[in-house]
Design a protein around this motif. Sequence first.
Motif, mmCIF file in Angstrom:
data_model
loop_
_atom_site.group_PDB
_atom_site.id
_atom_site.type_symbol
_atom_site.label_atom_id
_atom_site.label_comp_id
_atom_site.label_asym_id
_atom_site.label_seq_id
_atom_site.Cartn_x
_atom_site.Cartn_y
_atom_site.Cartn_z
ATOM 1 N N PHE A 84 -3.537 3.560 55.042
ATOM 2 C CA PHE A 84 -3.122 4.955 55.200
ATOM 3 C C PHE A 84 -3.974 5.868 54.324
ATOM 4 O O PHE A 84 -4.401 6.939 54.755
ATOM 5 C CB PHE A 84 -1.634 5.115 54.871
ATOM 6 N N TRP A 85 -4.220 5.424 53.098
ATOM 7 C CA TRP A 85 -5.103 6.192 52.216
ATOM 8 C C TRP A 85 -6.507 6.278 52.816
ATOM 9 O O TRP A 85 -7.138 7.335 52.795
ATOM 10 C CB TRP A 85 -5.168 5.554 50.827
ATOM 11 N N ALA A 86 -6.992 5.170 53.359
ATOM 12 C CA ALA A 86 -8.337 5.152 53.951
ATOM 13 C C ALA A 86 -8.428 6.128 55.111
ATOM 14 O O ALA A 86 -9.438 6.842 55.248
ATOM 15 C CB ALA A 86 -8.693 3.737 54.403
ATOM 16 N N LEU A 87 -7.412 6.192 55.927
ATOM 17 C CA LEU A 87 -7.417 7.152 57.039
ATOM 18 C C LEU A 87 -7.501 8.583 56.521
ATOM 19 O O LEU A 87 -8.291 9.385 57.027
ATOM 20 C CB LEU A 87 -6.160 6.989 57.895
ATOM 21 N N MET A 88 -6.689 8.908 55.522
ATOM 22 C CA MET A 88 -6.668 10.276 55.001
ATOM 23 C C MET A 88 -7.981 10.653 54.331
ATOM 24 O O MET A 88 -8.412 11.806 54.406
ATOM 25 C CB MET A 88 -5.511 10.455 54.018
ATOM 26 N N ILE A 89 -8.624 9.684 53.688
ATOM 27 C CA ILE A 89 -9.847 9.971 52.938
ATOM 28 C C ILE A 89 -11.088 9.884 53.817
ATOM 29 O O ILE A 89 -11.956 10.747 53.757
ATOM 30 C CB ILE A 89 -9.965 9.015 51.727
ATOM 31 N N ILE A 131 -0.366 9.375 62.374
ATOM 32 C CA ILE A 131 0.111 8.232 61.594
ATOM 33 C C ILE A 131 0.694 8.684 60.257
ATOM 34 O O ILE A 131 1.809 8.298 59.896
ATOM 35 C CB ILE A 131 -1.029 7.211 61.385
ATOM 36 N N VAL A 132 -0.048 9.503 59.517
ATOM 37 C CA VAL A 132 0.427 9.851 58.172
ATOM 38 C C VAL A 132 1.488 10.942 58.182
ATOM 39 O O VAL A 132 2.042 11.251 57.131
ATOM 40 C CB VAL A 132 -0.732 10.197 57.204
ATOM 41 N N ARG A 190 -1.535 16.664 54.777
ATOM 42 C CA ARG A 190 -1.063 17.587 55.816
ATOM 43 C C ARG A 190 -1.234 19.043 55.385
ATOM 44 O O ARG A 190 -1.653 19.886 56.174
ATOM 45 C CB ARG A 190 0.393 17.288 56.169
ATOM 46 N N GLU A 191 -0.917 19.325 54.132
ATOM 47 C CA GLU A 191 -1.093 20.692 53.631
ATOM 48 C C GLU A 191 -2.568 21.081 53.611
ATOM 49 O O GLU A 191 -2.924 22.207 53.951
ATOM 50 C CB GLU A 191 -0.509 20.823 52.215
ATOM 51 N N GLY A 192 -3.410 20.162 53.200
ATOM 52 C CA GLY A 192 -4.845 20.428 53.196
ATOM 53 C C GLY A 192 -5.369 20.734 54.591
ATOM 54 O O GLY A 192 -6.174 21.643 54.782
#
Length: 149
Positions: free
Chosen positions: A16-21, A32-33, A99-101
């Motif tokens: 999940f972290w990898a997807l966001m980054i 997903i997140v 999400r906020e970003g």
Amino acid sequence: MTGFLFQLTFWLTAPFWALMIFAPTWSWTARIVSSPLIAVPPVAIYAVLVAGHVPELLTAVSSPELGSMRELAASAWGTSAFWAHVIAWDLLVGAWMYREGRRLGVHPLLMGPLLVATILVAPLGFAVFLVVRRLCDTPDRATSVVTHE
């Protein structure tokens, strides 16, 4: 078994972290997140770790004192449960930041390091993001988010 669960906790959240980054603009990343279910893996590990120690845990957290918390943290299961707790909350905070970003249009080259900072030192990463959020947000956005106008 406890050592294995300790190690497994982060690795279950790493995708999940990898997807966001690394894939912040991919449409599936947002889908997903956006689900709070991403925290289920570390929560499940937490539940397994504390299942046999509920009385000890309730005693320690019902009237927290430094000594009782130190005893809890000194045990392998206590440290591992604390780790699962931290990983679950850090992931939820990171997902909210992501999400906020995206909502504010914060560039992924800025969000990526902020998310990495949140993985490593969550309170500081979160605090820096709040400053970025404040700088990127418009003064009247709060009412527009609520009213959709």
